[in-house]
Motif scaffolding. Structure first.
Motif, short mmCIF file in Angstrom:
data_model
loop_
_atom_site.label_atom_id
_atom_site.label_comp_id
_atom_site.label_asym_id
_atom_site.label_seq_id
_atom_site.Cartn_x
_atom_site.Cartn_y
_atom_site.Cartn_z
N ASP A 288 0.83 -1.21 0.00
CA ASP A 288 0.00 0.00 0.00
C ASP A 288 0.86 1.26 0.00
OD1 ASP A 288 -2.31 -1.48 -0.02
OD2 ASP A 288 -2.65 -1.35 2.14
N LYS A 291 1.87 1.92 -3.56
CA LYS A 291 0.74 2.49 -4.32
C LYS A 291 0.51 3.95 -3.94
CE LYS A 291 -4.03 1.61 -5.73
NZ LYS A 291 -4.36 3.04 -5.74
N LEU A 292 0.60 4.25 -2.65
CA LEU A 292 0.42 5.63 -2.19
C LEU A 292 1.48 6.55 -2.79
CD1 LEU A 292 -1.07 7.63 -0.32
CD2 LEU A 292 0.46 6.91 1.52
N GLN A 294 3.17 6.00 -5.62
CA GLN A 294 2.93 6.11 -7.06
C GLN A 294 1.78 7.06 -7.36
OE1 GLN A 294 2.34 1.95 -8.00
NE2 GLN A 294 4.51 1.60 -8.44
N ASP A 295 0.73 7.00 -6.53
CA ASP A 295 -0.43 7.87 -6.74
C ASP A 295 -0.09 9.34 -6.49
OD1 ASP A 295 -1.94 5.67 -7.33
OD2 ASP A 295 -2.93 5.55 -5.38
N ASN A 296 1.02 9.57 -5.81
CA ASN A 296 1.42 10.94 -5.51
C ASN A 296 2.68 11.37 -6.27
OD1 ASN A 296 -0.26 12.28 -3.12
ND2 ASN A 296 -0.18 10.05 -2.79
N GLY A 297 2.90 10.71 -7.40
CA GLY A 297 3.92 11.17 -8.33
C GLY A 297 5.31 10.63 -8.14
N ASP A 299 8.29 8.03 -8.64
CA ASP A 299 8.69 7.03 -9.63
C ASP A 299 9.35 5.86 -8.91
OD1 ASP A 299 9.33 5.66 -11.92
OD2 ASP A 299 11.08 6.90 -12.40
N HIS A 317 2.61 12.18 5.53
CA HIS A 317 1.25 11.93 5.07
C HIS A 317 0.32 11.60 6.24
CE1 HIS A 317 -1.90 10.64 2.24
NE2 HIS A 317 -2.08 9.60 3.03
#
Length: 436
Positions: A288, A291-292, A294-297, A299, A317
């Motif tokens: 997770d 994924k978090l 990646q979802d926030n830019g 790489d 976060h």
């Protein structure tokens, strides 16, 4: 009252002597004043406060002595303690007598700003200044609180050897030495020995220096550092994380209780620090977390270890320390327990601190399978002979067990809010990637 009857006190005791004439052994940090009054900034190792010498109230020779004092001159000062709401300490001494003990000339660390490299060259003197004073006082509180916490929890302290014949974390980051014709290494960790202790006492901890031959100039890596490494028999990962968060909260609470002045000297936000004592800390799986990110830019791909930007984002976060659990097997140590449902991850947890301080604790359940660990040791290119004693722990009454390591210097940096540990602690500590 004769001079011999005057109580000799430390600056920290001043609140108990308001209105009384006392004697204090001190050094001169700095001074300012005019033709009629001198303000002496004093320190004695317990605290800092101001001494006031008024020309109209003292013999001429006392005032002249005060005017001529140089930075870091040592002395005994005599006078009456007064409350002073204008000062951060809250008290001052109105001086009526000065006995110079040791003169000081051309002290190199002047009141102006100095760079880190300069302070490194003068670190034996930099110990005397406000930032290292406050930082090391807080460090001392963390050490005392560590013993208090684990003693209350029923742990036994063990001392692991500093010279070892094996390499728990791999040979690339070891300081090697000759031990009477045999290869030996400065210890990276006391963990393996703590595992042996846990099989005897159930709950143990080691607390001592560790070394990494990893050349780095970042604030997050040190070559010499102190580690607190508890090991607990019959603990799974959940029980271990619950202990870890209570330990971290206890450390912070003790500093807030005992080091309010030092935190103020460092400009630390005490209410923000207090918010980090609210339990439980969030638990987020590595999956997770990827994924978090990646979802926030970010790489990042599954399977990589986190660097400083990723750790900073994840902890910020959640606005508090956060556990990242169950990392890929390929990036963790050989002794970590395999996940029962996935071959590619291990039952592990890193505790990340907010504000950019990153990993402060790394931990895991330890695998108890003899054949699996033997295979993993061979895969790591290590000598089975060196690890026979460790494998024995899996042969004779092995039990589920877990452990973790907290880096003291990393914790000091986090609690004090310092940007760079080397600016705060003047003797060379180290740099390290905190071990799992």
């Amino acid at each position: 009252m004769t001079e011999e009857q005057i109580p000799t006190i430390q600056i920290k005791d001043a609140p108990e002597y308001v209105g009384q004439r006392v004697k204090i052994g001190a050094w001169l940090r700095n001074k300012r004043g005019s033709g009629k009054i001198a303000f002496l900034q004093l320190r004695d190792g317990s605290a800092f406060f101001q001494g006031v010498v008024a020309k109209a109230d003292v013999p001429e020779d006392v005032f002249e002595t005060a005017k001529e004092l140089k930075q870091e001159t040592s002395m005994y000062v005599y006078g009456v303690i007064h409350a002073d709401e204008r000062s951060a300490f809250g008290y001052e001494i109105k001086i009526d007598k000065i006995d110079v003990i040791g003169e000081s000339h051309d002290y190199p660390i002047t009141p102006k700003e100095h760079g880190t490299e300069f302070l490194f060259d003068e670190r034996h003197l930099y110990l005397r200044h406000i930032k290292p004073f406050a930082t090391l006082k807080i460090r001392n509180t963390l050490i005392a609180a560590t013993y208090e916490f684990f003693n209350k929890e029923g742990f036994i302290k063990l001392d692991a050897p500093l010279l070892t014949g094996s390499a728990p974390e791999g040979t690339t980051e070891l300081f090697e030495t000759d031990y009477f014709g045999q290869d030996a290494y400065l210890s990276q960790t006391g963990q393996l020995y703590a595992e042996a202790g846990a099989m005897a006492f159930s709950k143990v901890f080691t607390f001592g220096p560790a070394f990494r031959a990893e050349k780095s100039k970042t604030r997050r890596h040190l070559t010499e550092f102190w580690m607190i490494e508890p090991e607990m028999a019959f603990y799974d990962q959940d029980a271990s994380m619950e202990l870890q968060e209570r330990y971290v909260a206890f450390l912070i609470e003790k500093v807030l209780e005992q080091n309010e002045q030092e935190l103020d000297l460092l400009g630390r936000d005490k209410e923000l620090l207090r918010s980090y004592t609210q339990l439980p800390f969030p638990r987020v799986s590595y999956d997770d977390a990827i994924k978090l990110l990646q979802d926030n830019g970010f790489d990042v791909e599954w399977g990589v270890d986190f660097g400083s930007p990723e750790e900073t984002f994840l902890a910020n976060h959640f606005s508090k320390p956060v556990f990242i659990v169950n990392f890929p097997k390929a990036i963790k140590a050989f002794y970590m327990k395999r996940h029962p449902e996935r071959e590619d991850v291990v039952i592990s947890a890193d505790l990340l601190a907010p504000e950019g301080y990153g990993e402060i604790i790394g931990g895991s359940e330890r695998d108890t399978d003899y054949d699996y660990l033997k295979q993993r040791i061979e895969e790591e290119g290590q000598s089975l002979e060196d690890y026979n004693w460790y494998l024995d722990l899996r042969k004779f009454g092995s039990v589920p067990h877990s452990g973790f390591g907290l880096g003291l210097e990393r914790m000091v940096t986090f609690v004090t809010g310092e940007e760079h540990i080397r600016e705060a602690i003047p003797f060379p500590r180290m740099t390290h990637r905190l071990r799992p």
